[in-house]
Design a protein around this motif. Structure first.
Motif, PDB file in Angstrom:
ATOM      1  N   GLN A   1       0.831  -1.213   0.000  1.00 28.80           N
ATOM      2  CA  GLN A   1       0.000   0.000   0.000  1.00 28.80           C
ATOM      3  C   GLN A   1       0.864   1.260   0.000  1.00 28.80           C
ATOM      4  OE1 GLN A   1      -2.333   0.833   3.511  1.00 28.80           O
ATOM      5  NE2 GLN A   1      -3.713   2.214   2.431  1.00 28.80           N
ATOM      6  N   ILE A   2       1.867   1.307   0.861  1.00 34.43           N
ATOM      7  CA  ILE A   2       2.710   2.511   0.931  1.00 34.43           C
ATOM      8  C   ILE A   2       3.809   2.462  -0.137  1.00 34.43           C
ATOM      9  CG2 ILE A   2       4.175   3.957   2.377  1.00 34.43           C
ATOM     10  CD1 ILE A   2       2.863   2.676   4.831  1.00 34.43           C
ATOM     11  N   GLY A   3       4.462   1.303  -0.271  1.00 32.88           N
ATOM     12  CA  GLY A   3       5.612   1.174  -1.173  1.00 32.88           C
ATOM     13  C   GLY A   3       5.284   1.589  -2.597  1.00 32.88           C
TER      14      GLY A   3
ATOM     15  N   GLY B   1      -2.966  -3.855   3.281  1.00 31.80           N
ATOM     16  CA  GLY B   1      -2.396  -5.197   3.381  1.00 31.80           C
ATOM     17  C   GLY B   1      -2.634  -5.937   4.690  1.00 31.80           C
TER      18      GLY B   1
ATOM     19  N   PRO C   1       9.501   2.243   8.905  1.00 32.66           N
ATOM     20  CA  PRO C   1       8.310   2.766   9.553  1.00 32.66           C
ATOM     21  C   PRO C   1       7.920   2.014  10.811  1.00 32.66           C
ATOM     22  CG  PRO C   1       7.713   1.506   7.603  1.00 32.66           C
ATOM     23  CD  PRO C   1       9.190   1.344   7.787  1.00 32.66           C
ATOM     24  N   SER C   2       7.600   2.789  11.847  1.00 35.60           N
ATOM     25  CA  SER C   2       6.919   2.227  13.014  1.00 35.60           C
ATOM     26  C   SER C   2       5.430   2.541  12.843  1.00 35.60           C
ATOM     27  CB  SER C   2       7.492   2.822  14.299  1.00 35.60           C
ATOM     28  OG  SER C   2       6.907   2.195  15.417  1.00 35.60           O
ATOM     29  N   SER C   3       4.673   2.476  13.923  1.00 32.68           N
ATOM     30  CA  SER C   3       3.213   2.555  13.813  1.00 32.68           C
ATOM     31  C   SER C   3       2.609   3.006  15.142  1.00 32.68           C
ATOM     32  CB  SER C   3       2.700   1.153  13.455  1.00 32.68           C
ATOM     33  OG  SER C   3       1.363   0.991  13.831  1.00 32.68           O
TER      34      SER C   3
ATOM     35  N   LYS D   1       7.132  -3.602  16.462  1.00 32.36           N
ATOM     36  CA  LYS D   1       7.440  -2.195  16.184  1.00 32.36           C
ATOM     37  C   LYS D   1       8.188  -1.564  17.363  1.00 32.36           C
ATOM     38  CE  LYS D   1       5.687  -1.728  12.039  1.00 32.36           C
ATOM     39  NZ  LYS D   1       6.606  -1.682  10.888  1.00 32.36           N
TER      40      LYS D   1
ATOM     41  N   PRO E   1       0.116   6.662  11.323  1.00 31.76           N
ATOM     42  CA  PRO E   1      -1.247   6.323  11.725  1.00 31.76           C
ATOM     43  C   PRO E   1      -1.851   5.395  10.656  1.00 31.76           C
ATOM     44  CG  PRO E   1      -1.048   8.661  11.091  1.00 31.76           C
ATOM     45  CD  PRO E   1       0.239   7.983  10.718  1.00 31.76           C
TER      46      PRO E   1
ATOM     47  N   ALA F   1       8.697  -3.696   3.744  1.00 29.95           N
ATOM     48  CA  ALA F   1       8.205  -5.074   3.910  1.00 29.95           C
ATOM     49  C   ALA F   1       7.894  -5.318   5.382  1.00 29.95           C
ATOM     50  CB  ALA F   1       9.257  -6.065   3.428  1.00 29.95           C
TER      51      ALA F   1
ATOM     52  N   LEU G   1       1.417  -6.921   8.714  1.00 37.47           N
ATOM     53  CA  LEU G   1       0.656  -5.897   9.429  1.00 37.47           C
ATOM     54  C   LEU G   1      -0.172  -6.481  10.583  1.00 37.47           C
ATOM     55  CD1 LEU G   1      -0.380  -3.311   6.707  1.00 37.47           C
ATOM     56  CD2 LEU G   1       1.836  -3.845   7.638  1.00 37.47           C
TER      57      LEU G   1
ATOM     58  N   THR H   1      -6.818  -0.701  10.384  1.00 40.96           N
ATOM     59  CA  THR H   1      -7.501   0.482   9.856  1.00 40.96           C
ATOM     60  C   THR H   1      -7.919   0.294   8.387  1.00 40.96           C
ATOM     61  OG1 THR H   1      -5.323   1.415   9.401  1.00 40.96           O
ATOM     62  CG2 THR H   1      -6.391   2.111  11.433  1.00 40.96           C
TER      63      THR H   1
ATOM     64  N   ARG I   1       7.032 -10.342  -4.607  1.00 45.29           N
ATOM     65  CA  ARG I   1       6.049 -10.598  -5.670  1.00 45.29           C
ATOM     66  C   ARG I   1       6.024  -9.383  -6.592  1.00 45.29           C
ATOM     67  NH1 ARG I   1       1.096  -7.517  -4.351  1.00 45.29           N
ATOM     68  NH2 ARG I   1       1.517  -6.489  -2.385  1.00 45.29           N
TER      69      ARG I   1
ATOM     70  N   ALA J   1      13.290  -9.628   1.790  1.00 45.44           N
ATOM     71  CA  ALA J   1      13.894  -8.733   2.782  1.00 45.44           C
ATOM     72  C   ALA J   1      14.494  -9.485   3.970  1.00 45.44           C
ATOM     73  CB  ALA J   1      12.853  -7.722   3.263  1.00 45.44           C
ATOM     74  N   THR J   2      14.193 -10.777   4.095  1.00 50.17           N
ATOM     75  CA  THR J   2      14.795 -11.546   5.200  1.00 50.17           C
ATOM     76  C   THR J   2      16.118 -12.202   4.772  1.00 50.17           C
ATOM     77  OG1 THR J   2      13.574 -13.577   4.669  1.00 50.17           O
ATOM     78  CG2 THR J   2      12.526 -12.049   6.204  1.00 50.17           C
TER      79      THR J   2
HETATM   80  P1  NAD Z   1       1.579  -3.900   2.779  1.00 54.21           P
HETATM   81  O1  NAD Z   1       1.208  -5.172   3.451  1.00 54.21           O
HETATM   82  O2  NAD Z   1       0.592  -3.233   1.902  1.00 54.21           O
HETATM   83  O3  NAD Z   1       2.913  -4.135   1.929  1.00 54.21           O
HETATM   84  C1  NAD Z   1       3.994  -4.886   2.404  1.00 54.21           C
HETATM   85  C2  NAD Z   1       4.748  -5.425   1.197  1.00 54.21           C
HETATM   86  O4  NAD Z   1       5.831  -6.222   1.680  1.00 54.21           O
HETATM   87  C3  NAD Z   1       3.906  -6.333   0.299  1.00 54.21           C
HETATM   88  O5  NAD Z   1       3.962  -5.902  -1.044  1.00 54.21           O
HETATM   89  C4  NAD Z   1       4.538  -7.720   0.463  1.00 54.21           C
HETATM   90  O6  NAD Z   1       4.509  -8.505  -0.719  1.00 54.21           O
HETATM   91  C5  NAD Z   1       5.953  -7.343   0.834  1.00 54.21           C
HETATM   92  N1  NAD Z   1       6.663  -8.408   1.535  1.00 54.21           N
HETATM   93  C6  NAD Z   1       6.177  -9.316   2.413  1.00 54.21           C
HETATM   94  N2  NAD Z   1       7.161 -10.150   2.808  1.00 54.21           N
HETATM   95  C7  NAD Z   1       8.284  -9.743   2.174  1.00 54.21           C
HETATM   96  C8  NAD Z   1       9.643 -10.193   2.172  1.00 54.21           C
HETATM   97  N3  NAD Z   1      10.034 -11.246   2.910  1.00 54.21           N
HETATM   98  N4  NAD Z   1      10.523  -9.538   1.404  1.00 54.21           N
HETATM   99  C9  NAD Z   1      10.150  -8.478   0.638  1.00 54.21           C
HETATM  100  N5  NAD Z   1       8.884  -8.016   0.599  1.00 54.21           N
HETATM  101  C10 NAD Z   1       7.979  -8.639   1.354  1.00 54.21           C
HETATM  102  O7  NAD Z   1       2.097  -2.898   3.910  1.00 54.21           O
HETATM  103  P2  NAD Z   1       2.085  -1.293   3.896  1.00 54.21           P
HETATM  104  O8  NAD Z   1       0.762  -0.853   4.380  1.00 54.21           O
HETATM  105  O9  NAD Z   1       2.609  -0.787   2.620  1.00 54.21           O
HETATM  106  O10 NAD Z   1       3.116  -1.010   5.085  1.00 54.21           O
HETATM  107  C11 NAD Z   1       4.478  -0.722   4.876  1.00 54.21           C
HETATM  108  C12 NAD Z   1       5.119  -0.436   6.226  1.00 54.21           C
HETATM  109  O11 NAD Z   1       4.432   0.632   6.875  1.00 54.21           O
HETATM  110  C13 NAD Z   1       5.080  -1.609   7.211  1.00 54.21           C
HETATM  111  O12 NAD Z   1       6.248  -1.600   7.998  1.00 54.21           O
HETATM  112  C14 NAD Z   1       3.898  -1.278   8.079  1.00 54.21           C
HETATM  113  O13 NAD Z   1       4.020  -1.863   9.347  1.00 54.21           O
HETATM  114  C15 NAD Z   1       3.986   0.227   8.158  1.00 54.21           C
HETATM  115  N6  NAD Z   1       2.691   0.855   8.495  1.00 54.21           N
HETATM  116  C16 NAD Z   1       1.637   0.838   7.633  1.00 54.21           C
HETATM  117  C17 NAD Z   1       0.429   1.440   7.978  1.00 54.21           C
HETATM  118  C18 NAD Z   1      -0.754   1.459   7.043  1.00 54.21           C
HETATM  119  O14 NAD Z   1      -1.825   1.954   7.417  1.00 54.21           O
HETATM  120  N7  NAD Z   1      -0.624   0.982   5.833  1.00 54.21           N
HETATM  121  C19 NAD Z   1       0.301   2.066   9.230  1.00 54.21           C
HETATM  122  C20 NAD Z   1       1.389   2.038  10.101  1.00 54.21           C
HETATM  123  C21 NAD Z   1       2.591   1.456   9.720  1.00 54.21           C
END
Ligand code: NAD
Length: 314
Positions: free
Chosen positions: A13-15, A181, A116-118, A147, A171, A76, A79, A185, A37, A54-55
């Protein structure tokens, strides 16, 4: 000139939006997107992409060396809601990926990290209103624990090894380009889709569950602005509180009804209610305002307008 950037977890979602924004700012070839993916067509076609776990430290190091990467954005993670179902997988992903990038910086293979934290870092004993930067934190979810541990490790690597790591406590984020993902929220994105598609929505949180939320454009602007700030201005190396608006399902429903008067919402809270109840309802982000001039642009009604207009168009 901006040196090459690597984004881990770029298809989420963010990336997805972060990658597009960084590419338009610094040039497509400067920003290497990666994920386990493939992502949306617009992202895949807009510049370099690598399948990357990422691991896997060695695999990341190989990509870093190949592209002469200078900065890494680690997006990565597993959530909050999904992590409750797969606790050990969440812990392994969220922590090992962070150690990998912190250690790359410690070894001087990269020079800057965004992680990012949360708001999930807070817990049920944290004061809920206008939650301060430094308060009691006893997170009660796997995600929140990861986190909090991550924040401690970021600060530790900064103090001990001089690693330039920067972070915000996002947030809940609202966006129309990529679906969320597996967070608590997610309702605040789904509700716009269903309002347009079905005219009604069954909400998994109770109507008065007020949480800190933010429109994606503000989140991306905050992220890049923090990364561009001079290091000497930054007083927090764990993670900055980041605020914008606070509302609950009932408020977003009313905001949508001002555009779609017949829109109806049914409330059927599930296990995610308990997670939401452990989080703050609003955030004090004065440290971010003071250190790097943070100021949000979107409120609930301007978010609703953007969401409905863009979802209708696409
Ligand atoms: P998301 O789940 O939409 O995206 C995460 C991405 O990571 C996915 O595309 C997934 O395929 C990829 N992924 C999973 N395992 C992986 C691996 N081993 N190696 C590489 N990629 C891998 O998450 P997001 O919402 O984009 O969140 C990104 C960051 O922001 C996270 O750290 C999340 O905790 C933080 N965050 C998000 C929100 C929010 O509302 N979206 C709020 C607070 C914090």
């Amino acid at each position: 000139m901006q040196k090459p950037i690597l984004i881990l977890g770029a298809c989420g979602q963010i990336g997805t939006e972060l990658t597009m924004e960084l590419r338009s700012k610094y040039g497509a070839e400067t920003v290497i997107a990666s994920d386990i993916r493939e992502g949306a067509g617009t992202l895949m076609q807009s510049g370099p992409f690598e399948i990357l776990d990422a691991t896997n430290y060695q695999a990341i190091e190989d990509v870093v060396m190949h592209y002469e990467i200078d900065e890494v954005y680690l997006m990565a993670a597993m959530l909050s809601a999904t992590a409750e179902k797969f606790p050990m997988r969440a812990w392994n992903l969220n922590m090992n990926s962070l150690f990998n990038v912190l250690n790359l910086a410690k070894e001087k293979k990269i020079s800057k990290i965004f992680w990012p934290s949360s708001i999930a870092v807070f817990g049920p004993n944290t004061p809920k209103d206008n939650t301060a930067q430094n308060v009691i934190m006893e997170p009660s979810t796997v995600y929140g624990i990861s986190k909090q541990a991550g924040e401690r490790w970021c600060e530790y690597y900064f103090n001990k090894f001089g690693v330039d790591v920067r972070s915000v406590r996002y947030p809940g984020l609202i966006s129309w380009k990529t679906k969320p993902g597996g967070g608590t929220t997610d309702y605040a994105v789904e509700i716009y889709h269903e309002a347009l598609e079905k005219g009604e929505y069954t909400c998994f949180l109770a109507k008065d569950t007020k949480l800190p939320m933010m429109y994606m454009d503000d989140a991306i602007r905050a992220t890049i602005s923090l990364m561009e700030s001079p290091a000497e201005n930054l007083n927090i190396r764990s993670s900055y509180n980041l605020g914008s608006m606070s509302f609950g399902p009932e408020d977003i429903t009313k905001s949508i009804q001002s555009h779609i008067p017949d829109f109806k919402v049914i409330y059927e809270p599930d296990f995610r209610q308990q997670i939401a109840d452990s989080w703050p309802s609003s955030i004090d982000d004065s440290a971010a305002q003071n250190d790097w001039n943070w100021k949000p642009r979107f409120d609930l009604d301007s978010t609703t307008k953007e969401m409905l207009e863009n979802l209708r168009k696409h």
